[in-house]
Design a protein around this motif. Sequence first.
Motif, PDB file in Angstrom:
ATOM      1  N   GLN A  23       0.833  -1.198   0.000  1.00 20.50           N
ATOM      2  CA  GLN A  23       0.000   0.000   0.000  1.00 20.50           C
ATOM      3  C   GLN A  23       0.872   1.253   0.000  1.00 20.50           C
ATOM      4  O   GLN A  23       1.600   1.500   0.953  1.00 20.50           O
ATOM      5  N   SER A  25       0.816   5.559  -0.633  1.00 17.04           N
ATOM      6  CA  SER A  25      -0.135   6.666  -0.631  1.00 17.04           C
ATOM      7  C   SER A  25       0.250   7.770  -1.614  1.00 17.04           C
ATOM      8  O   SER A  25      -0.576   8.581  -1.989  1.00 17.04           O
ATOM      9  N   LYS A  33       0.648  10.804  -9.796  1.00 15.35           N
ATOM     10  CA  LYS A  33      -0.673  10.201  -9.936  1.00 15.35           C
ATOM     11  C   LYS A  33      -0.507   8.693  -9.881  1.00 15.35           C
ATOM     12  O   LYS A  33       0.068   8.088 -10.790  1.00 15.35           O
ATOM     13  N   LEU A  34      -0.998   8.098  -8.805  1.00 14.99           N
ATOM     14  CA  LEU A  34      -0.872   6.652  -8.667  1.00 14.99           C
ATOM     15  C   LEU A  34      -1.758   5.948  -9.681  1.00 14.99           C
ATOM     16  O   LEU A  34      -2.922   6.315  -9.856  1.00 14.99           O
ATOM     17  N   PRO A  35      -1.218   4.936 -10.364  1.00 13.64           N
ATOM     18  CA  PRO A  35      -2.071   4.156 -11.267  1.00 13.64           C
ATOM     19  C   PRO A  35      -3.026   3.297 -10.445  1.00 13.64           C
ATOM     20  O   PRO A  35      -2.821   3.080  -9.254  1.00 13.64           O
ATOM     21  N   THR A  36      -4.057   2.816 -11.076  1.00 12.04           N
ATOM     22  CA  THR A  36      -4.967   1.900 -10.400  1.00 12.04           C
ATOM     23  C   THR A  36      -4.206   0.618 -10.120  1.00 12.04           C
ATOM     24  O   THR A  36      -3.602   0.046 -11.029  1.00 12.04           O
ATOM     25  N   PRO A  37      -4.201   0.173  -8.859  1.00 14.86           N
ATOM     26  CA  PRO A  37      -3.422  -1.035  -8.543  1.00 14.86           C
ATOM     27  C   PRO A  37      -4.090  -2.299  -9.071  1.00 14.86           C
ATOM     28  O   PRO A  37      -5.311  -2.346  -9.252  1.00 14.86           O
ATOM     29  N   GLU A  38      -3.265  -3.283  -9.330  1.00 10.30           N
ATOM     30  CA  GLU A  38      -3.738  -4.614  -9.689  1.00 10.30           C
ATOM     31  C   GLU A  38      -3.804  -5.431  -8.397  1.00 10.30           C
ATOM     32  O   GLU A  38      -2.887  -5.359  -7.578  1.00 10.30           O
ATOM     33  N   PRO A  45      -2.155  -4.839  -3.025  1.00  9.81           N
ATOM     34  CA  PRO A  45      -2.170  -4.093  -4.291  1.00  9.81           C
ATOM     35  C   PRO A  45      -0.777  -4.051  -4.907  1.00  9.81           C
ATOM     36  O   PRO A  45       0.227  -4.051  -4.208  1.00  9.81           O
ATOM     37  N   TYR A  47       1.391  -2.023  -8.010  1.00  8.50           N
ATOM     38  CA  TYR A  47       1.466  -0.922  -8.970  1.00  8.50           C
ATOM     39  C   TYR A  47       2.608  -1.211  -9.931  1.00  8.50           C
ATOM     40  O   TYR A  47       3.703  -1.559  -9.507  1.00  8.50           O
ATOM     41  N   CYS A  49       4.926   0.296 -13.119  1.00  6.18           N
ATOM     42  CA  CYS A  49       5.328   1.489 -13.845  1.00  6.18           C
ATOM     43  C   CYS A  49       6.427   1.105 -14.819  1.00  6.18           C
ATOM     44  O   CYS A  49       7.397   0.451 -14.448  1.00  6.18           O
TER      45      CYS A  49
END
Length: 111
Positions: A23, A25, A33-38, A45, A47, A49
């Motif tokens: 996780q 923040s 801008k955090l991507p939507t997590p898988e 979660p 992420y 990149c």
Amino acid sequence: FYTFLSFSSLEEVWVVVLNITGQISNSSLANNKLPTPEIVGGGPPSYICRLSGVGHENWTFWLEENSSVNIHIDVAVVDKYLMESAKKLKGLFPSWVDVIAYSSFLSTYIF
């Protein structure tokens, strides 16, 4: 809690992939801008990149977490750089042959 990562400059980078599991923040990646997590199978979660391009300066990133659970960061790099020995080998082939040489590494960090 902030985590800082830095890659030294690379002459020609094909791909750098960061897989951040846990996780977070906030981050300095992707214009903060955090991507939507898988989320796979109810796990934490994740992420992902992807970065590419020439880096003449060190690439430095930071991540912010607000959890007591460890963050796992997998870093995969494929770097296309011909060392002198590879250039010499490439010169032994006819002009119609192209030799592709690269180095790669995969590292995991736990914070």
